[in-house]
Write a protein that holds these residues in place. Structure first.
Motif, mmCIF file in Angstrom:
data_model
loop_
_atom_site.group_PDB
_atom_site.id
_atom_site.type_symbol
_atom_site.label_atom_id
_atom_site.label_comp_id
_atom_site.label_asym_id
_atom_site.label_seq_id
_atom_site.Cartn_x
_atom_site.Cartn_y
_atom_site.Cartn_z
ATOM 1 N N VAL A 26 -11.802 -0.403 17.171
ATOM 2 C CA VAL A 26 -11.403 -1.818 17.167
ATOM 3 C C VAL A 26 -11.587 -2.423 18.550
ATOM 4 N N ARG A 27 -11.216 -1.694 19.585
ATOM 5 C CA ARG A 27 -11.428 -2.203 20.952
ATOM 6 C C ARG A 27 -12.900 -2.390 21.256
ATOM 7 N N GLY A 28 -13.753 -1.638 20.577
ATOM 8 C CA GLY A 28 -15.196 -1.781 20.748
ATOM 9 C C GLY A 28 -15.797 -2.887 19.901
ATOM 10 N N GLY A 29 -14.945 -3.612 19.159
ATOM 11 C CA GLY A 29 -15.417 -4.749 18.383
ATOM 12 C C GLY A 29 -15.787 -4.431 16.944
ATOM 13 N N HIS A 30 -15.443 -3.234 16.459
ATOM 14 C CA HIS A 30 -15.775 -2.848 15.091
ATOM 15 C C HIS A 30 -14.613 -3.135 14.143
ATOM 16 N N ALA A 31 -14.942 -3.416 12.903
ATOM 17 C CA ALA A 31 -13.921 -3.556 11.862
ATOM 18 C C ALA A 31 -13.712 -2.181 11.244
ATOM 19 N N VAL A 32 -12.459 -1.835 11.002
ATOM 20 C CA VAL A 32 -12.137 -0.515 10.467
ATOM 21 C C VAL A 32 -11.282 -0.705 9.218
ATOM 22 N N GLY A 33 -11.567 0.022 8.184
ATOM 23 C CA GLY A 33 -10.781 -0.106 6.971
ATOM 24 C C GLY A 33 -11.019 1.063 6.044
ATOM 25 N N PRO A 34 -10.378 1.100 4.938
ATOM 26 C CA PRO A 34 -9.379 0.149 4.469
ATOM 27 C C PRO A 34 -8.066 0.309 5.216
ATOM 28 N N PRO A 35 -7.272 -0.764 5.302
ATOM 29 C CA PRO A 35 -6.011 -0.690 6.055
ATOM 30 C C PRO A 35 -5.074 0.408 5.566
ATOM 31 N N SER A 36 -5.106 0.686 4.276
ATOM 32 C CA SER A 36 -4.198 1.712 3.746
ATOM 33 C C SER A 36 -4.497 3.097 4.309
ATOM 34 N N ARG A 37 -5.699 3.305 4.854
ATOM 35 C CA ARG A 37 -6.054 4.601 5.440
ATOM 36 C C ARG A 37 -5.813 4.661 6.949
ATOM 37 N N VAL A 38 -5.833 3.527 7.621
ATOM 38 C CA VAL A 38 -5.733 3.559 9.083
ATOM 39 C C VAL A 38 -4.410 3.036 9.617
ATOM 40 N N CYS A 39 -3.568 2.454 8.761
ATOM 41 C CA CYS A 39 -2.281 1.919 9.200
ATOM 42 C C CYS A 39 -1.149 2.717 8.566
ATOM 43 N N HIS A 40 -0.015 2.718 9.237
ATOM 44 C CA HIS A 40 1.158 3.346 8.653
ATOM 45 C C HIS A 40 1.576 2.554 7.423
ATOM 46 N N PRO A 41 1.961 3.244 6.355
ATOM 47 C CA PRO A 41 2.408 2.496 5.174
ATOM 48 C C PRO A 41 3.763 1.859 5.451
ATOM 49 N N PRO A 42 4.050 0.744 4.796
ATOM 50 C CA PRO A 42 5.379 0.156 4.996
ATOM 51 C C PRO A 42 6.431 1.111 4.436
ATOM 52 N N PRO A 43 7.585 1.172 5.061
ATOM 53 C CA PRO A 43 8.608 2.088 4.573
ATOM 54 C C PRO A 43 9.219 1.558 3.278
ATOM 55 N N PRO A 44 9.885 2.437 2.535
ATOM 56 C CA PRO A 44 10.578 1.930 1.362
ATOM 57 C C PRO A 44 11.697 0.986 1.806
ATOM 58 N N GLU A 45 12.066 0.068 0.933
ATOM 59 C CA GLU A 45 13.104 -0.895 1.293
ATOM 60 C C GLU A 45 14.398 -0.165 1.629
ATOM 61 N N ASP A 46 15.006 -0.522 2.732
ATOM 62 C CA ASP A 46 16.274 0.073 3.170
ATOM 63 C C ASP A 46 17.385 -0.891 2.782
ATOM 64 N N ILE A 47 18.112 -0.566 1.716
ATOM 65 C CA ILE A 47 19.150 -1.483 1.250
ATOM 66 C C ILE A 47 20.337 -1.534 2.201
ATOM 67 N N SER A 48 20.434 -0.570 3.126
ATOM 68 C CA SER A 48 21.535 -0.589 4.100
ATOM 69 C C SER A 48 21.155 -1.343 5.371
ATOM 70 N N ALA A 49 19.921 -1.856 5.472
ATOM 71 C CA ALA A 49 19.468 -2.535 6.693
ATOM 72 C C ALA A 49 20.378 -3.684 7.111
ATOM 73 N N PRO A 50 20.827 -4.559 6.201
ATOM 74 C CA PRO A 50 21.695 -5.657 6.649
ATOM 75 C C PRO A 50 22.984 -5.173 7.325
ATOM 76 N N GLU A 51 23.511 -4.034 6.889
ATOM 77 C CA GLU A 51 24.722 -3.504 7.529
ATOM 78 C C GLU A 51 24.403 -2.825 8.864
ATOM 79 N N ARG A 52 23.200 -2.268 8.990
ATOM 80 C CA ARG A 52 22.820 -1.545 10.210
ATOM 81 C C ARG A 52 22.277 -2.473 11.300
ATOM 82 N N ASN A 53 21.768 -3.647 10.919
ATOM 83 C CA ASN A 53 21.053 -4.531 11.845
ATOM 84 C C ASN A 53 21.803 -5.763 12.334
ATOM 85 N N PRO A 54 23.117 -5.919 12.156
ATOM 86 C CA PRO A 54 23.712 -7.243 12.416
ATOM 87 C C PRO A 54 23.524 -7.745 13.842
#
Length: 166
Positions: A26-54
Motif C-alpha cells: 500500500v505504501r508503494g501505491g498498490h491496491a491490496v484486497g480483498p479486505p477480508s483477507r488483509v484486515c482484522h475482522p470486526p470483533p463480535p458485538e460486546d453487549i457489555s461495552a456500554p458498562e465498560r466504556n462510560p
C-alpha cells in the motif's frame, strides 16, 4: 496492452507476513484486497461495552501527543486539535482536518479515521484501551493503537505502547 489500473497480479504471501506485506504494498501505491483477507475482522458485538466504556464516551479534543513518553510529537491549543467522538458501544470517529498552509495539499495531510474501541484486562488488574482503525485516510500500519489511559476530571491522558503492541 493493459493500463496500470486494469492490470491484475497475484502475489502469494505467508499468512504470518500478510500485515507487513500489505503495508509495504500500500505504501508503494498498490491496491491490496480483498479486505477480508488483509484486515482484522470486526470483533463480535460486546453487549457489555456500554458498562465498560462510560469514561471514554463523548467528545475528546487532542491537546498533546507524546511518543514515546516525554517526547511531544503533536501539540495543539484548546479546541484546535483533532476531535474524537466515541459512542457507548465502542464505535469512534476521529476527525483530523489538516491545517491549511501555503503550498500544501490538504488531502495528503488528512489523517481522519474511524473504528471500534475495546478495553482489555491484562495482568495486575490493568486495563488497556485498544482502538482498531477500520476506516482510515492513511495507509495501514498493521498495528492496533494500544494505550493505557488515565482520567483526571475532564482530561483523558493516553500512554501509547510502542508500535501499537500490547
Amino acid at each position: 496492452k493493459l493500463l496500470g489500473s486494469e492490470a491484475e497480479a497475484v502475489l502469494l504471501v505467508r499468512e504470518e507476513d500478510l500485515p507487513v506485506a500489505t503495508v509495504a504494498l500500500v505504501r508503494g501505491g498498490h491496491a491490496v484486497g480483498p479486505p477480508s483477507r488483509v484486515c482484522h475482522p470486526p470483533p463480535p458485538e460486546d453487549i457489555s461495552a456500554p458498562e465498560r466504556n462510560p469514561q471514554y464516551v463523548g467528545a475528546w479534543s487532542l491537546t498533546r501527543r507524546e511518543q514515546p513518553a516525554q517526547t511531544t510529537v503533536e501539540q495543539y491549543n484548546a479546541r484546535e486539535g483533532p476531535i474524537r467522538l466515541q459512542a457507548p458501544c465502542g464505535v469512534y470517529v476521529e476527525v483530523r482536518i489538516p491545517r491549511r498552509s501555503k503550498g500544501s495539499d490538504g488531502c495528503v495531510a488528512q489523517k481522519s479515521c474511524a473504528g471500534y474501541h475495546a478495553l482489555v484486562d491484562v495482568n495486575g488488574g490493568r486495563q488497556l484501551s485498544l482502538r482498531h482503525r477500520t476506516v482510515d485516510f492513511r495507509p495501514p500500519t498493521g498495528c492496533v493503537i494500544c494505550t493505557q489511559d488515565r482520567f483526571d476530571q475532564d482530561v483523558m491522558g493516553e500512554l501509547s505502547y510502542p508500535r501499537g503492541r500490547c
